[in-house]
Design a protein around this motif. Structure first.
Motif, short mmCIF file in Angstrom:
data_model
loop_
_atom_site.label_atom_id
_atom_site.label_comp_id
_atom_site.label_asym_id
_atom_site.label_seq_id
_atom_site.Cartn_x
_atom_site.Cartn_y
_atom_site.Cartn_z
N PHE A 23 -1.29 4.05 10.95
CA PHE A 23 -1.38 3.35 12.23
C PHE A 23 -1.75 1.89 11.97
CE2 PHE A 23 -2.03 7.79 13.05
CZ PHE A 23 -1.28 8.03 14.19
N THR A 24 -1.09 0.98 12.69
CA THR A 24 -1.23 -0.44 12.35
C THR A 24 -1.78 -1.30 13.48
OG1 THR A 24 1.05 -0.96 13.03
CG2 THR A 24 0.72 -0.20 10.75
N ALA A 25 -2.25 -0.68 14.58
CA ALA A 25 -2.83 -1.48 15.66
C ALA A 25 -4.11 -2.16 15.20
CB ALA A 25 -3.12 -0.59 16.87
N LEU A 26 -4.37 -3.33 15.73
CA LEU A 26 -5.65 -3.97 15.49
C LEU A 26 -6.72 -3.28 16.32
CD1 LEU A 26 -4.84 -7.81 15.56
CD2 LEU A 26 -5.15 -6.33 13.56
N MET A 27 -7.78 -2.82 15.68
CA MET A 27 -8.89 -2.21 16.40
C MET A 27 -9.69 -3.32 17.10
SD MET A 27 -8.24 0.90 15.81
CE MET A 27 -9.69 1.80 16.39
N PRO A 28 -10.47 -2.99 18.12
CA PRO A 28 -11.20 -4.02 18.87
C PRO A 28 -12.02 -4.96 18.00
CG PRO A 28 -11.32 -1.93 20.03
CD PRO A 28 -10.64 -1.65 18.71
N TYR A 29 -12.65 -4.41 16.96
CA TYR A 29 -13.49 -5.24 16.09
C TYR A 29 -12.69 -6.15 15.17
CZ TYR A 29 -12.42 -1.55 12.70
OH TYR A 29 -11.77 -0.65 11.88
N GLU A 30 -11.36 -5.95 15.12
CA GLU A 30 -10.50 -6.78 14.26
C GLU A 30 -9.87 -7.94 15.01
OE1 GLU A 30 -8.51 -3.90 11.00
OE2 GLU A 30 -8.02 -3.33 13.07
N LYS A 31 -10.08 -7.99 16.31
CA LYS A 31 -9.35 -8.95 17.13
C LYS A 31 -10.04 -10.30 17.24
CE LYS A 31 -6.62 -5.82 19.93
NZ LYS A 31 -6.22 -5.43 21.30
N GLY A 32 -9.21 -11.34 17.41
CA GLY A 32 -9.69 -12.69 17.67
C GLY A 32 -8.89 -13.27 18.81
N ASN A 33 -8.51 -14.56 18.69
CA ASN A 33 -7.66 -15.14 19.72
C ASN A 33 -6.19 -14.76 19.45
OD1 ASN A 33 -6.50 -16.99 17.82
ND2 ASN A 33 -8.26 -18.36 18.09
N ARG A 34 -5.30 -15.22 20.31
CA ARG A 34 -3.91 -14.79 20.23
C ARG A 34 -3.27 -15.13 18.88
NH1 ARG A 34 0.66 -16.05 24.90
NH2 ARG A 34 2.34 -14.81 23.96
N ALA A 35 -3.45 -16.35 18.42
CA ALA A 35 -2.87 -16.77 17.14
C ALA A 35 -3.46 -15.96 15.99
CB ALA A 35 -3.09 -18.27 16.92
N ARG A 73 -2.16 -9.05 12.49
CA ARG A 73 -1.20 -7.93 12.54
C ARG A 73 -0.22 -8.01 11.37
NH1 ARG A 73 -1.46 -8.60 18.31
NH2 ARG A 73 0.32 -10.01 18.29
N ILE A 74 0.24 -9.22 11.09
CA ILE A 74 1.15 -9.41 9.96
C ILE A 74 0.45 -9.03 8.66
CG2 ILE A 74 2.40 -11.12 8.59
CD1 ILE A 74 3.82 -10.41 11.17
N GLU A 75 -0.78 -9.49 8.51
CA GLU A 75 -1.54 -9.20 7.29
C GLU A 75 -1.78 -7.70 7.14
OE1 GLU A 75 -5.60 -10.80 5.06
OE2 GLU A 75 -5.48 -10.86 7.24
N LYS A 76 -2.06 -7.03 8.25
CA LYS A 76 -2.30 -5.59 8.20
C LYS A 76 -1.04 -4.85 7.76
CE LYS A 76 -4.98 -2.12 10.68
NZ LYS A 76 -5.83 -1.87 11.86
N LEU A 77 0.11 -5.27 8.26
CA LEU A 77 1.37 -4.65 7.85
C LEU A 77 1.66 -4.94 6.39
CD1 LEU A 77 3.64 -5.36 10.95
CD2 LEU A 77 2.91 -3.12 10.13
N THR A 78 1.47 -6.18 5.96
CA THR A 78 1.71 -6.53 4.55
C THR A 78 0.85 -5.67 3.63
OG1 THR A 78 2.25 -8.80 5.16
CG2 THR A 78 1.71 -8.39 2.86
N ASN A 79 -0.42 -5.52 3.99
CA ASN A 79 -1.32 -4.69 3.18
C ASN A 79 -0.85 -3.23 3.15
OD1 ASN A 79 -2.94 -6.88 2.65
ND2 ASN A 79 -4.38 -6.44 4.31
N ALA A 80 -0.32 -2.76 4.28
CA ALA A 80 0.17 -1.38 4.33
C ALA A 80 1.38 -1.20 3.42
CB ALA A 80 0.54 -1.02 5.77
N TRP A 81 2.31 -2.16 3.46
CA TRP A 81 3.50 -2.05 2.59
C TRP A 81 3.09 -2.11 1.11
CZ3 TRP A 81 5.03 -0.47 6.73
CH2 TRP A 81 5.46 -1.20 7.84
N GLU A 82 2.12 -2.96 0.79
CA GLU A 82 1.67 -3.06 -0.61
C GLU A 82 1.01 -1.77 -1.07
OE1 GLU A 82 -0.77 -6.61 -0.34
OE2 GLU A 82 0.75 -7.77 -1.42
N ARG A 83 0.31 -1.12 -0.16
CA ARG A 83 -0.37 0.13 -0.51
C ARG A 83 0.62 1.28 -0.63
NH1 ARG A 83 -3.13 0.25 3.60
NH2 ARG A 83 -2.29 2.00 4.80
N LEU A 84 1.58 1.34 0.27
CA LEU A 84 2.53 2.46 0.29
C LEU A 84 3.63 2.32 -0.77
CD1 LEU A 84 2.95 2.77 4.16
CD2 LEU A 84 1.82 4.43 2.66
N LYS A 85 3.97 1.07 -1.11
CA LYS A 85 5.02 0.79 -2.10
C LYS A 85 6.33 1.57 -1.83
CE LYS A 85 1.92 -0.44 -5.91
NZ LYS A 85 0.73 -0.60 -5.04
#
Length: 417
Positions: free
Chosen positions: A99-111, A117-129
Motif C-alpha cells: 500500500f502506497t498512500a501517505l499516512m497522516p503523519y507523513e503528510k505536509g503541504n501539497r508540494a 508520494r513519488i519517493e514512497k513509490l520509488t522506495n517500493a520499486w527499489e525494495r520489490l525489484k
C-alpha cells in the motif's frame, strides 16, 4: 553430483489506486491471477484498501476487522479512514500486496505530498525489484513513470478510458508529453485511443482489449425463445454512463410493450436522480421485484451473469468508453445489444451495426433516447432480427477469449522484459 540450478521467477508489479469493483480493477485482478497461475511472481501495489474490493483466490493478504490482531498493518481506504490488513494472512507465496498512500503523519503541504508520494513509490520499486511495472489509469500512470525514472525497470502504462477524459487537465496533458516517452510501452484498448497521442508515443502503443470474464465464458447461453422480456443496463450510475437516456426511451417503449421491464444494475452518484426521473415518468418499480412496464434498480450485485443471462436486450448509453466490459459480457451471453457509438471507439470495435447489435450515433440526449426507442421497437416487433443479432454477438467469445487475450499480454511483457 550436478549443481542444482534455481530459476528465478519473473516478477510483475501491478499498480492501481485500489481493487474497488470497477472495470479497470477487474481487468488488473484477472491479469494478476493469470500471471500468477503461469508461474510469475505478482505483487499488487495499490494506494488504498477499498471497502468493496474484488477478492482474489490466491491473495497473500487478508483484510482484518480491527487492529487487535498482532499482524495488523494500518492502511487507508479511499476516504483516508484507517483500515487493517495482514499482508501475510492469505495464501502462502500467493499474490502479494503493498500500500502506497501517505499516512497522516507523513503528510505536509501539497508540494511536499507530491514529492513524498513519488519517493514512497520509488522506495517500493527499489525494495520489490520487479522485472516490469504495469500501471493502470490517469494519475497512476504519471506517478509510476515519474517514480521509476531513476531505476532500470521497464514501465508499461495502460490507458483504460478515452485518453482525452483520462488526461483532461493541462497538468496531466503536460505530464503525458514529458513522461510517456519514457514508458516501455503504452497499452490502449481501441485503435481510436491511439489518435490522442503524438507520433513518438503512438509508436509505443499496443492495442490489448479486455478479455471476457471467466464467469461469462463458463455460463450457458440461454436460447432466445426461452428468454424473458427484460431489458438490462449494467454499469456505475453516473453522468458518463448516462442511464437517463435509456429510462426516457423505455418510458415511451412501454406504452406499446407493457410486458417488458427495464432492470438497471449498478450504483453510484446519480441513483437518486434516476429514481426521481422514473417516479416522474410513473415507471419506477417500488416493489423491487421487476414489475412489467417498470424500471427496477437492482444495485451492485455479485454474479451478474446469472442475473442477466435470461434477458433479451442490453443497452449501453455511455458518453465515452474505452473497451466496455459490460457490453462484451452481454454479447458473450447472446443478448441483443444496443450501444451508443461513443468515443474512443470501443463499442464500434465490438458491434457491426445491424449485424451483431445496433449502434446509436452520438447526439443530444433527446435524439439518442428517440433512436434507442426506435431500436427497441424494431427488436420487439421482429424477434427474428433480435435472435439473429444475439446469435451473431456470440462471436466475441472467440475474439475476446481470456486465453487468447492473456496470451497477448504475456507475449507483450516478454518482449519488453
Amino acid at each position: 553430483m550436478a549443481e542444482k540450478v534455481t530459476i528465478k521467477k519473473k516478477h510483475i508489479v501491478m499498480y492501481i489506486g485500489s481493487l474497488n469493483k470497477g472495470g479497470a480493477e477487474r481487468v488488473m485482478c484477472n491479469l494478476a491471477e493469470y500471471f500468477y497461475g503461469i508461474g510469475y511472481k505478482v505483487t499488487l501495489a495499490t494506494t488504498y484498501l477499498s471497502d468493496d474490493e474484488y477478492e482474489l483466490p490466491h491473495a497473500a493478504w487478508k483484510v482484518l476487522k480491527s487492529e487487535d490482531d498482532e499482524n495488523a498493518v494500518k492502511v487507508l481506504n479511499p476516504d483516508e479512514e484507517l483500515r487493517y490488513v495482514d499482508l501475510q494472512g492469505g495464501e502462502p507465496m500467493g499474490i502479494g500486496r503493498i500500500f502506497t498512500a501517505l499516512m497522516p503523519y507523513e503528510k505536509g503541504n501539497r508540494a511536499q505530498n507530491f514529492h513524498r508520494r513519488i519517493e514512497k513509490l520509488t522506495n517500493a520499486w527499489e525494495r520489490l525489484k520487479p522485472d516490469i511495472i504495469l500501471s493502470f489509469l490517469g494519475k497512476n500512470n504519471v506517478m509510476a513513470l515519474q517514480s521509476a525514472l531513476s531505476l532500470d525497470i521497464p514501465v508499461v502504462v495502460s490507458v483504460r478510458a478515452t485518453p482525452s477524459e483520462e488526461y483532461a487537465t493541462l497538468g496531466l496533458k503536460a505530464a503525458v508529453k514529458v513522461l510517456f516517452p519514457a514508458a516501455a510501452g503504452v497499452v490502449v484498448q481501441t485503435t481510436g485511443a491511439m489518435d490522442f497521442f503524438g507520433p513518438l508515443i503512438r509508436n509505443k502503443c499496443r492495442v490489448l482489449p479486455n478479455a471476457i470474464n471467466e464467469e461469462f465464458m463458463a455460463h450457458n447461453v440461454v436460447p432466445f425463445e426461452d428468454r424473458k422480456k427484460v431489458i438490462v443496463s449494467v454499469g456505475r450510475l453516473d453522468d458518463n454512463k448516462n442511464q437517463k437516456v435509456i429510462i426516457n426511451a423505455f418510458s415511451y417503449f412501454v406504452k406499446k410493450h407493457a410486458d417488458y421491464r427495464l432492470m438497471i444494475y449498478g450504483d453510484g452518484p446519480t441513483r437518486d436522480l434516476l429514481e426521481r426521473l422514473c417516479g416522474k415518468l410513473e415507471i419506477l418499480d417500488e416493489t423491487g421485484k421487476g414489475a412489467d412496464g417498470k424500471v427496477t434498480f437492482m444495485g451492485s450485485v455479485d454474479r451478474i451473469a446469472d442475473r442477466i443471462c435470461e434477458s433479451e436486450i442490453f443497452v449501453l448509453t455511455s458518453k465515452t468508453e474505452g473497451m466496455p466490459n459490460a457490453l462484451i459480457e452481454a454479447m458473450s451471453l447472446g443478448l441483443c445489444c444496443i450501444s451508443t457509438d461513443c468515443p474512443c471507439g470501443g463499442p464500434a470495435d465490438l458491434i457491426k451495426n445491424g449485424r451483431n447489435g445496433i449502434l446509436i450515433p452520438m447526439d443530444s440526449d433527446v435524439k439518442m433516447a428517440t433512436n434507442i426507442f426506435h431500436a427497441l421497437e424494431r427488436l420487439a416487433d421482429d424477434p427474428a432480427i433480435a435472435r439473429k443479432m444475439g446469435g451473431a454477438a456470440l462471436s466475441v467469445r472467440e475474439e475476446y477469449n481470456p486465453d487468447s487475450v492473456n496470451a497477448k499480454w504475456k507475449e507483450y511483457f516478454e518482449e519488453l522484459m
